[in-house]
Design a protein around this motif. Structure first.
Motif, PDB file in Angstrom:
ATOM      1  N   ILE A 577       0.843  -1.172   0.071  1.00 31.48           N
ATOM      2  CA  ILE A 577      -0.037  -0.008   0.047  1.00 31.48           C
ATOM      3  C   ILE A 577       0.997   1.278  -0.049  1.00 31.48           C
ATOM      4  O   ILE A 577       0.622   2.238  -0.581  1.00 31.48           O
ATOM      5  N   ARG A 578       1.813   1.169   0.827  1.00 29.83           N
ATOM      6  CA  ARG A 578       2.702   2.215   0.854  1.00 29.83           C
ATOM      7  C   ARG A 578       3.658   2.479  -0.409  1.00 29.83           C
ATOM      8  O   ARG A 578       3.601   3.606  -0.813  1.00 29.83           O
ATOM      9  N   GLN A 579       3.654   1.582  -1.159  1.00 30.15           N
ATOM     10  CA  GLN A 579       4.398   1.503  -2.497  1.00 30.15           C
ATOM     11  C   GLN A 579       3.392   2.203  -3.330  1.00 30.15           C
ATOM     12  O   GLN A 579       3.810   3.037  -3.947  1.00 30.15           O
ATOM     13  N   LYS A 580       2.221   1.731  -3.288  1.00 29.03           N
ATOM     14  CA  LYS A 580       1.176   1.967  -4.341  1.00 29.03           C
ATOM     15  C   LYS A 580       1.005   3.637  -3.893  1.00 29.03           C
ATOM     16  O   LYS A 580       1.154   4.405  -4.892  1.00 29.03           O
ATOM     17  N   ASP A 581       0.942   4.039  -2.424  1.00 29.33           N
ATOM     18  CA  ASP A 581       0.645   5.427  -2.205  1.00 29.33           C
ATOM     19  C   ASP A 581       1.873   6.333  -2.920  1.00 29.33           C
ATOM     20  O   ASP A 581       1.575   7.254  -3.235  1.00 29.33           O
ATOM     21  N   PHE A 583       3.616   5.708  -5.296  1.00 31.88           N
ATOM     22  CA  PHE A 583       3.596   5.711  -6.868  1.00 31.88           C
ATOM     23  C   PHE A 583       2.521   6.776  -6.960  1.00 31.88           C
ATOM     24  O   PHE A 583       2.843   7.407  -8.287  1.00 31.88           O
ATOM     25  N   ILE A 584       1.440   6.595  -6.449  1.00 29.94           N
ATOM     26  CA  ILE A 584       0.489   7.559  -6.735  1.00 29.94           C
ATOM     27  C   ILE A 584       0.855   8.670  -6.662  1.00 29.94           C
ATOM     28  O   ILE A 584       0.719   9.888  -7.526  1.00 29.94           O
ATOM     29  N   GLY A 585       1.387   9.037  -5.493  1.00 29.05           N
ATOM     30  CA  GLY A 585       1.721  10.687  -5.191  1.00 29.05           C
ATOM     31  C   GLY A 585       2.798  10.885  -6.164  1.00 29.05           C
ATOM     32  O   GLY A 585       2.783  12.015  -6.721  1.00 29.05           O
ATOM     33  N   THR A 586       4.001   9.933  -6.563  1.00 21.85           N
ATOM     34  CA  THR A 586       4.801  10.616  -7.524  1.00 21.85           C
ATOM     35  C   THR A 586       4.407  10.702  -8.813  1.00 21.85           C
ATOM     36  O   THR A 586       4.446  11.819  -9.464  1.00 21.85           O
ATOM     37  N   SER A 588       1.038  11.195  -9.765  1.00 24.03           N
ATOM     38  CA  SER A 588       0.104  12.274 -10.119  1.00 24.03           C
ATOM     39  C   SER A 588       0.985  13.583 -10.100  1.00 24.03           C
ATOM     40  O   SER A 588       0.693  14.520 -10.818  1.00 24.03           O
ATOM     41  N   HIS A 589       2.226  13.743  -9.214  1.00 23.57           N
ATOM     42  CA  HIS A 589       2.859  14.888  -8.969  1.00 23.57           C
ATOM     43  C   HIS A 589       3.381  14.928 -10.518  1.00 23.57           C
ATOM     44  O   HIS A 589       3.444  16.106 -10.840  1.00 23.57           O
ATOM     45  N   GLU A 590       4.009  14.098 -11.023  1.00 25.80           N
ATOM     46  CA  GLU A 590       4.655  14.199 -12.234  1.00 25.80           C
ATOM     47  C   GLU A 590       3.514  14.530 -13.402  1.00 25.80           C
ATOM     48  O   GLU A 590       4.121  15.297 -14.172  1.00 25.80           O
ATOM     49  N   LEU A 591       2.366  13.874 -13.330  1.00 30.45           N
ATOM     50  CA  LEU A 591       1.329  14.209 -14.205  1.00 30.45           C
ATOM     51  C   LEU A 591       0.950  15.740 -14.352  1.00 30.45           C
ATOM     52  O   LEU A 591       0.608  16.117 -15.251  1.00 30.45           O
ATOM     53  N   LYS A 592       0.999  16.244 -13.099  1.00 31.86           N
ATOM     54  CA  LYS A 592       0.371  17.604 -12.813  1.00 31.86           C
ATOM     55  C   LYS A 592       0.939  18.728 -13.750  1.00 31.86           C
ATOM     56  O   LYS A 592       0.363  19.261 -14.533  1.00 31.86           O
ATOM     57  N   THR A 593       2.339  18.839 -13.875  1.00 28.88           N
ATOM     58  CA  THR A 593       2.996  19.528 -14.503  1.00 28.88           C
ATOM     59  C   THR A 593       2.619  19.750 -16.063  1.00 28.88           C
ATOM     60  O   THR A 593       2.238  20.687 -16.653  1.00 28.88           O
ATOM     61  N   PRO A 594       2.834  18.382 -16.869  1.00 28.23           N
ATOM     62  CA  PRO A 594       2.657  18.540 -18.133  1.00 28.23           C
ATOM     63  C   PRO A 594       0.996  18.873 -18.419  1.00 28.23           C
ATOM     64  O   PRO A 594       0.909  19.433 -19.293  1.00 28.23           O
ATOM     65  N   VAL A 595       0.022  18.133 -17.640  1.00 27.07           N
ATOM     66  CA  VAL A 595      -1.205  18.395 -17.890  1.00 27.07           C
ATOM     67  C   VAL A 595      -1.749  19.900 -17.830  1.00 27.07           C
ATOM     68  O   VAL A 595      -2.372  20.515 -18.507  1.00 27.07           O
ATOM     69  N   THR A 596      -1.079  20.534 -16.831  1.00 25.01           N
ATOM     70  CA  THR A 596      -1.255  22.072 -16.355  1.00 25.01           C
ATOM     71  C   THR A 596      -0.562  22.803 -17.762  1.00 25.01           C
ATOM     72  O   THR A 596      -1.409  23.787 -18.329  1.00 25.01           O
ATOM     73  N   SER A 597       0.345  22.365 -18.359  1.00 25.01           N
ATOM     74  CA  SER A 597       1.013  22.971 -19.332  1.00 25.01           C
ATOM     75  C   SER A 597       0.154  22.671 -20.634  1.00 25.01           C
ATOM     76  O   SER A 597      -0.264  23.583 -21.441  1.00 25.01           O
ATOM     77  N   MET A 598      -0.539  21.368 -20.918  1.00 26.37           N
ATOM     78  CA  MET A 598      -1.294  21.123 -21.934  1.00 26.37           C
ATOM     79  C   MET A 598      -2.537  21.952 -21.708  1.00 26.37           C
ATOM     80  O   MET A 598      -3.036  22.582 -22.833  1.00 26.37           O
ATOM     81  N   LYS A 599      -3.054  22.095 -20.517  1.00 26.06           N
ATOM     82  CA  LYS A 599      -4.282  22.816 -20.385  1.00 26.06           C
ATOM     83  C   LYS A 599      -4.014  24.298 -20.860  1.00 26.06           C
ATOM     84  O   LYS A 599      -5.040  25.073 -21.641  1.00 26.06           O
ATOM     85  N   MET A 600      -2.974  24.967 -20.505  1.00 25.26           N
ATOM     86  CA  MET A 600      -2.476  26.392 -21.054  1.00 25.26           C
ATOM     87  C   MET A 600      -2.469  26.549 -22.455  1.00 25.26           C
ATOM     88  O   MET A 600      -3.169  27.277 -22.774  1.00 25.26           O
ATOM     89  N   TYR A 601      -1.603  25.753 -23.016  1.00 23.44           N
ATOM     90  CA  TYR A 601      -1.627  25.653 -24.480  1.00 23.44           C
ATOM     91  C   TYR A 601      -3.006  25.473 -25.152  1.00 23.44           C
ATOM     92  O   TYR A 601      -3.352  26.141 -26.170  1.00 23.44           O
ATOM     93  N   ALA A 602      -3.712  24.598 -24.666  1.00 24.43           N
ATOM     94  CA  ALA A 602      -5.158  24.338 -25.202  1.00 24.43           C
ATOM     95  C   ALA A 602      -5.904  25.646 -25.218  1.00 24.43           C
ATOM     96  O   ALA A 602      -6.635  25.809 -26.187  1.00 24.43           O
ATOM     97  N   ASP A 603      -5.869  26.287 -24.044  1.00 21.77           N
ATOM     98  CA  ASP A 603      -6.548  27.549 -23.793  1.00 21.77           C
ATOM     99  C   ASP A 603      -6.185  28.420 -24.980  1.00 21.77           C
ATOM    100  O   ASP A 603      -6.946  29.109 -25.485  1.00 21.77           O
ATOM    101  N   ILE A 604      -4.853  28.776 -25.072  1.00 21.66           N
ATOM    102  CA  ILE A 604      -4.054  29.704 -26.043  1.00 21.66           C
ATOM    103  C   ILE A 604      -4.612  29.321 -27.368  1.00 21.66           C
ATOM    104  O   ILE A 604      -5.237  30.245 -28.091  1.00 21.66           O
ATOM    105  N   VAL A 605      -4.630  28.117 -27.954  1.00 27.22           N
ATOM    106  CA  VAL A 605      -5.028  27.674 -29.112  1.00 27.22           C
ATOM    107  C   VAL A 605      -6.498  27.991 -29.417  1.00 27.22           C
ATOM    108  O   VAL A 605      -6.991  28.348 -30.316  1.00 27.22           O
ATOM    109  N   GLN A 606      -7.347  27.579 -28.282  1.00 23.94           N
ATOM    110  CA  GLN A 606      -8.721  27.843 -28.568  1.00 23.94           C
ATOM    111  C   GLN A 606      -9.138  29.220 -28.520  1.00 23.94           C
ATOM    112  O   GLN A 606      -9.894  29.667 -29.578  1.00 23.94           O
ATOM    113  N   GLU A 607      -8.351  30.048 -27.878  1.00 22.10           N
ATOM    114  CA  GLU A 607      -8.634  31.601 -28.130  1.00 22.10           C
ATOM    115  C   GLU A 607      -8.254  31.923 -29.366  1.00 22.10           C
ATOM    116  O   GLU A 607      -9.060  32.630 -30.215  1.00 22.10           O
TER     117      GLU A 607
END
Ligand code: ADP
Length: 802
Positions: A577-581, A583-586, A588-607
């Motif tokens: 469970i600890r390993q899983k937690d 892993f999830i922590g790492t 989701s943390h690692e995913l957060k940055t690219p997804v935020t960037s993706m969102k930013m770029y997508a917003d610009i493109v939409q505009e």
């Protein structure tokens, strides 16, 4: 007398002749006289002449003193003086002759001292005898009437002590003596007890215990001796007696009548005088008669009393015993077959014991027509053999078990039997139950999966069941079994080893308080180690000494190993469970940055696309944007979960207006759904809380309400504030939650797995995070739901965080 002779003479001459020869004359006169004439010398009393030379003139010894006194008085008489006396002499045949004598002096010496006296005596024997006979008859008469009065008293005798006292007084008065005693001779040959007696007021009581040799004549009242009456006229001169003893007691004479029963002297009836006394024959006879009558009455009284006592005792027992007690008569027919029983007597317990009332005088067959013949035969056997019987049997007529003691009353031929009996139905039933339970216990003992054993004080097992024997094949306690003790290792709860002398069995033998179960490791013949759990308790006897121990052994090997395996897997699970937690922590943390960037770029493109008026591409991009939003929300959930499990959930408190927040979040969500939202909120419901986090709670509940209810239905949001804080609820008209799952919806990763629920996307984290946030604020959250009707989630936040 001489003058009469003169008068009778006719011829003077003859008379003169006679007088001239006085010797012859006197001789002739005295010869023909019926009187006895003697001339005696004084003062000796020697007879010088008598007209009855054949007489021996032996004065009766009893009269000697009186005669001597009479001679002395005679010697003092003047010439004309004469005196008379009566006395007894014996004649030639030895017969007693009563004489009435008259004497006078007829010669003196020259000093005028009388030397000779003439005594003329008349024989009164016949007269006397007649008189004596009368006296005797009178006495006899008196004695008889006395005897009958005593006999009458004896008939009425009630209380023995008082009666004997009265009799004693009566008898003593009759004989004119100061003592009358009744002596019992006990089995002790040395002593006799003056048990009853009367004494006059001048004499001390003689009652008491005396040594026979002191008071009794040798052989008197000794077993086997002839029952002769003992008569002592003078204790002081009687050579048979110890004079001093009697002198000390002031006893001068007595009559004692001993009486025997079955060859043994039992009784001595005496009258005793202080003075010497010549006891008459009739007195002795009377005493004998009295003694016989009194003793036989006393004996009868004794027997009656004993009988009465035993009768009373019997009655008391009869009435008081708890057992039924009846006196029966076995009735036989003409062929001598026992056919029925007649009940003569029954005690009060009888009807309690067998429940049958008023049985006395009735026949058993009349009272219990169903009585089995075996009962009658049993009693008939007792009557025939005279041997008592004790048995237990079932009575069909009474429907009960009885325990009976039967014995014959009277000798051979008596048809009477007493029976003492008890209803033992309960005991029999209990015995039966006990037998069953004992059997049950024995089988439980044998097959018990728990080892059970009973050891004696030396540590040797007297009783072991199969399971116990598996561990103790020698039947000895490990601590007492030098050969096999090495097979055992005992452990304290903290894991430290226990010394051999502190093993449970030996501790119990020392009388130590019941120790808790001790874990011991046992090595079997193949060297396999088996975990066991052992406890022993001491057994004490009534003197509180330890006589042995009872030991209980449980094979906990499998349990122990399973527990160990479980512990292992739990450890492993926690690790995973600890390993899983992690892993999830790492992740989701690692995913957060690219997804935020993706969102930013997508917003610009939409505009840009919107500016270019490229509606088709703009729509596509907004769909991409929505998916990125979902992805962002998922990542946020995962990040929150990690924060929560690591205790990282932090609150930024500020005063917030809950109505405003609700309005904001409802507006937000209503843009992407066509559900109807109804808000019923109080104004100015402010609260100290983390605005972002409580917003997250509201959005979670709203989006669940949207997700789990059909399109177009209404979602009602209410908000109330009171002194305790704010309560918000979100009600939908959706599918509801199955009852069994309601309590689990706030668990991490929990999702309802009912039909069609799988079609809804989600990870089962939203409500978990919601619950954690509310709790972090010190609030509570709850859900009410009904399948097919809808769900209401309600959370309450306190005014201040405590
Ligand atoms: P999910 O991501 O699955 O929605 P949640 O933690 O938000 O996870 O909810 C857990 C589960 O609770 C859901 O899977 C759903 O089955 C049930 N649930 C939550 N809210 C509702 C609701 N308003 N109506 C019916 N079921 C609900």
């Amino acid at each position: 007398m001489l003058s009469t002779i003169y008068l009778m003479d006719k011829s003077m001459e003859e008379t003169r002749l006679l007088i001239n020869n006085p010797g012859h004359f006197l001789q002739a006169v005295t010869d023909i006289m019926s009187e006895i004439v003697t001339i005696i010398a004084l003062p000796s009393g020697d007879i010088l002449y008598t007209n009855r030379p054949s007489f021996r003139f032996q004065t009766h010894p009893d009269d000697l003193p009186a005669m001597q006194a009479w001679y002395q008085r005679l010697a003092t008489l003047g010439d004309n003086g004469k005196i008379t006396t009566e006395y007894r002499v014996s004649n030639d045949n030895g017969d007693l002759i009563y004489l009435s004598a008259q004497g006078r002096i007829f010669q003196r010496d020259n000093t005028n001292t009388p030397t000779h006296a003439l005594i003329v005596a008349q024989d009164l024997t016949e007269q006397k005898k007649a008189g004596l006979e009368i006296l005797r008859l009178e006495r006899h008469e008196r004695d008889q009437s006395f005897l009958s009065s005593i006999t009458k008293d004896l008939v009425e005798l009630k209380n023995m002590t008082d009666a004997m006292e009265e009799l004693g007084e009566k008898i003593a008065n009759y004989f004119q003596v100061p003592w009358c005693t009744f002596t019992e001779l006990t089995d002790d040959p040395e002593t006799g007890v003056f048990s009853y007696g009367w004494n006059d007021s001048n004499s001390p009581s003689l009652n008491g215990t005396y040594r026979r040799q002191d008071l009794w004549i040798a052989g008197q009242a000794t077993d086997g001796a002839a029952a002769e009456v003992i008569v002592t006229c003078d204790t002081q001169s009687d050579p048979r007696l110890n004079a001093a003893t009697f002198a000390a007691l002031g006893i001068g004479s007595y009559i004692a009548v001993p009486l025997a029963r079955e060859g043994k002297f039992r009784f001595l009836h005496s009258i005793t005088d202080t003075k010497p006394r010549q006891w008459r024959d009739d007195e002795i006879r009377l005493m004998q008669d009295l003694a016989t009558r009194i003793w036989s009455r006393v004996e009868r009284a004794r027997v009656e009393e004993a009988l009465k006592k035993s009768e009373q005792k019997y009655r008391a027992i009869f009435n008081s015993i708890n057992e039924g007690f009846t006196l029966l008569e076995v009735l036989f027919d003409t062929e001598d077959n026992a056919c029925d029983i007649l009940i003569h007597d029954a005690n009060p317990a009888q009807n309690r014991v067998d429940g049958v009332q008023a049985i006395i005088g009735k026949r058993v067959r009349e009272i219990l027509p169903d009585i089995e013949q075996k009962w009658i035969d049993r009693y008939a056997k007792v009557v025939r053999t005279g041997e008592p019987e004790h048995f237990e049997d079932w009575s069909e007529a009474n429907h009960r078990w009885y325990e009976v003691n039967a014995s014959r009353v009277g000798g051979p031929g008596s048809p009477l039997v007493t029976i003492v009996y008890n209803d033992i139905n309960d005991r029999k039933t209990t015995e039966e139950a006990l037998r069953n339970s004992e059997a049950l216990l024995a089988s439980v003992f044998k097959v018990s999966p728990v080892g059970l054993g009973l050891a004696d004080a030396t540590g040797k097992y007297l009783l072991l069941n199969d399971e116990m024997r598996r561990f103790l094949p020698t039947g000895l306690m490990p601590s007492k079994d030098d050969e096999r003790s090495s097979r055992w290792i005992a452990y304290n709860p903290d894991g430290s080893a226990i010394e051999r002398h502190d093993y449970p069995g030996i501790r119990a033998l020392r009388g130590e308080p019941v120790p808790p179960f001790t874990e011991m490791l046992y090595a079997d013949d193949d060297g396999n180690k088996i975990w066991t759990k052992i406890s022993s308790i001491p057994i004490r006897n009534e003197k509180d000494e330890i006589t042995g121990v009872v030991t209980v052994l449980t094979d906990i090997d499998e349990l122990k190993r399973t527990a160990e395996a479980l512990q292992d897997s739990e450890r492993q699970l926690k690790q995973l469970i600890r390993q899983k937690d992690d892993f999830i922590g790492t992740a989701s943390h690692e995913l957060k940055t690219p997804v935020t960037s993706m969102k930013m770029y997508a917003d610009i493109v939409q505009e840009r696309l919107d500016e270019l008026g490229d509606k088709g591409d703009s729509d596509l991009l907004s769909k991409l944007n929505a998916q990125i939003d979902r992805l962002t929300s998922l990542i946020n959930h995962l990040l929150d979960t990690t924060r929560i499990s690591e205790g990282q959930l932090k609150l930024a408190l500020e005063r917030i207006d809950i109505k405003e927040l609700l309005t904001e979040r409802i507006e937000e969500i209503s843009r992407i759904t066509n559900h109807h939202f109804v808000l019923q909120a109080q104004d100015r419901s402010t609260i100290l809380a983390d605005r972002e986090r409580i917003g997250q709670v509201i959005t979670n509940l709203l989006s669940n309400a949207v997700k789990y209810s059909p399109k177009g239905t209404t979602i009602t949001i209410t908000s109330r504030a009171d002194n305790d804080g704010v309560t918000v609820s979100v009600r939908d008209e959706g599918y509801g939650i199955p009852e069994k799952d309601v309590s689990k919806v706030f668990d991490r990763f929990f999702r309802v797995s009912a039909n069609n629920m799988d079609t809804f996307p989600g990870m089962g984290l939203g409500l978990y995070i919601t619950d954690q946030i509310v709790h972090k604020h010190g609030g509570t959250i709850a859900v009410k739901s009904k399948e097919g009707v809808g769900s209401t989630f309600t959370f309450t936040l306190p005014d201040k965080i405590k």
